[in-house]
Enzyme design. Structure first.
Site, PDB file in Angstrom:
ATOM      1  N   GLU A 131      85.728 143.076  19.845  1.00 44.03           N
ATOM      2  CA  GLU A 131      84.563 143.233  20.741  1.00 44.03           C
ATOM      3  C   GLU A 131      83.529 144.244  20.239  1.00 44.03           C
ATOM      4  O   GLU A 131      83.120 145.144  20.957  1.00 44.03           O
ATOM      5  CB  GLU A 131      85.046 143.607  22.160  1.00 44.03           C
ATOM      6  N   ASN A 172      87.911 139.610  16.691  1.00 43.65           N
ATOM      7  CA  ASN A 172      88.181 138.971  17.988  1.00 43.65           C
ATOM      8  C   ASN A 172      87.099 139.362  18.996  1.00 43.65           C
ATOM      9  O   ASN A 172      86.758 140.545  19.114  1.00 43.65           O
ATOM     10  CB  ASN A 172      89.561 139.466  18.480  1.00 43.65           C
ATOM     11  N   HIS A 208      87.461 133.712  27.858  1.00 47.72           N
ATOM     12  CA  HIS A 208      87.517 134.095  29.281  1.00 47.72           C
ATOM     13  C   HIS A 208      86.400 133.334  30.000  1.00 47.72           C
ATOM     14  O   HIS A 208      85.247 133.767  30.027  1.00 47.72           O
ATOM     15  CB  HIS A 208      87.354 135.605  29.444  1.00 47.72           C
ATOM     16  N   GLU A 238      92.525 134.393  24.131  1.00 50.95           N
ATOM     17  CA  GLU A 238      92.735 135.023  25.454  1.00 50.95           C
ATOM     18  C   GLU A 238      92.298 134.087  26.574  1.00 50.95           C
ATOM     19  O   GLU A 238      91.677 134.500  27.552  1.00 50.95           O
ATOM     20  CB  GLU A 238      91.943 136.344  25.549  1.00 50.95           C
ATOM     21  N   ASP A 240      91.551 132.070  29.705  1.00 49.01           N
ATOM     22  CA  ASP A 240      91.788 131.914  31.142  1.00 49.01           C
ATOM     23  C   ASP A 240      90.486 131.394  31.748  1.00 49.01           C
ATOM     24  O   ASP A 240      89.410 131.590  31.191  1.00 49.01           O
ATOM     25  CB  ASP A 240      92.303 133.182  31.837  1.00 49.01           C
TER      26      ASP A 240
END
Ligand code: G3I
Length: 321
Positions: A131, A172, A208, A238, A240
């Protein structure tokens, strides 16, 4: 058929989940997570982060991380190791320290050297830098950027490469799952590292998402290909897909299934997309409600471990029943 077994039959290396230490005392949870035909890979959701692993400068603490790496090893699961350099979850000796360019570089190199060495041979991949960009593609202003400048990223990758020849080193980030300034910034980073001969093996797209706002299958494939064209592998790291208001409607649950399928199948259909990891598999342990108040139901299992319709959508899309 179950997620990992089906994903592997479609050519992925794994279908995985994040987990965290406190969750491993939940026996129902563990019975699902440890099932290799369901999950072939685990990511440490927290306990490899800097605040856990080097709480005091040059004093390392691997106990919590090792619990999860041993769990994965015992189950025959791959590990994504997460992460080495991130603006968040830093110990106060970093965030409140007085740094020069040289002293912070030395501290960062020492952290990377020790952590990569400790976990050498155990990880499939390491998220080296996490990030680093804002959504507009500019660098995130954190202690590393402010003190060292953008060069902290190449230094981090170059350092990691000194300590493990075989693990895959990843950048990432989130909001790089679709074309735009942030995805372009991540691609420029890959190109510039490669141009300098610095090893970067992969890019992790966190994923996300919000139900109904997830990019289409075609746009996700073309975005993944814009990374793999640079000579790196990619993974959804990741995933979701949350409801922005609760409870979900029946139509919303169907849409969530479509959204999960688009992401999973984008990976399946992209050469050099190696796997999909969900950011925990059950709403019981999802990070969403504590960060986005009133939102949630983002995972494939509900809090009581019954399955979301989206679970069946993914299984069907992967050719299972
Ligand atoms: O374990 C302590 C507990 O002892 C204490 O009582 C409690 C009170 O604050 O905190 C607990 O630690 C929390 C930890 O999660 C475990 O639940 C931390 O405060 C909390 O900050 C931490 O949040 C994590 C967050 O990253 C920050 O590191 C989330 O679990 C984790 O899911 C989230 O993961 C990030 C990825 O690393 C990077 N991408 C985004 C993603 C979601 O934010």
């Amino acid at each position: 058929g179950q997620l990992n077994a089906l994903a592997k039959a479609k050519g992925l290396k794994y279908f995985g989940s994040a987990t965290d230490n406190s969750e491993l005392s939940d026996t129902t949870y563990v019975s699902i997570l440890s099932n290799i035909s369901q999950f072939g890979q685990i990511t440490l959701g927290n306990t490899q982060k800097w605040v856990y692993t080097e709480p005091t400068q040059n004093t390392f603490s691997w106990t919590q991380g090792d619990v999860i790496t041993s769990f994965a090893e015992g189950n025959g699961q791959l590990l994504r190791c997460h992460n080495l350099v991130w603006y968040n979850e830093l110990p106060s000796w970093i965030t409140s320290g007085t740094w020069t360019n040289a002293t912070l570089i030395a501290a960062m190199k020492n952290h990377i050297a020790n952590e990569v060495t400790h976990y050498k041979g155990q990880c499939y991949a390491w998220d080296v830098v996490n990030e680093a960009f804002n959504d507009d593609g500019t660098y995130r202003v954190d202690v590393f950027y402010t003190t060292i400048g953008p060069e902290y990223i190449p230094i981090a990758f170059e350092t990691a490469a000194l300590y493990d020849d075989t693990v895959k080193f990843y950048y990432n980030d989130y909001n790089i799952e679709y074309a735009g300034a942030k995805a372009t910034a991540a691609q420029n980073l890959v190109s510039s590292l490669k141009a300098r001969g610095i090893r970067i093996d992969g890019v992790g797209l966190q994923g996300h998402f919000i139900v109904g706002e997830t990019p289409s299958l075609a746009s996700q494939i073309s975005n993944l290909e814009s990374f793999t064209a640079l000579g790196v592998e990619v993974a959804y790291t990741e995933l979701d897909i949350r409801f922005s208001s609760l409870p979900p409607t029946t139509a919303g649950l169907t849409q969530q299934g479509t959204d999960y399928v688009n992401t999973v199948m984008a990976c399946v259909e992209t050469k050099n997309c190696v796997g999909v990891t969900v950011w925990d598999f059950t709403d019981k342990y999802s990070w969403i409600p504590s960060t986005f108040s009133g939102q949630g139901d983002a995972c494939l299992w509900y809090s009581d471990f019954t399955l979301h319709p989206a679970y069946y959508s993914v299984v069907t899309a992967l050719g299972g029943t």
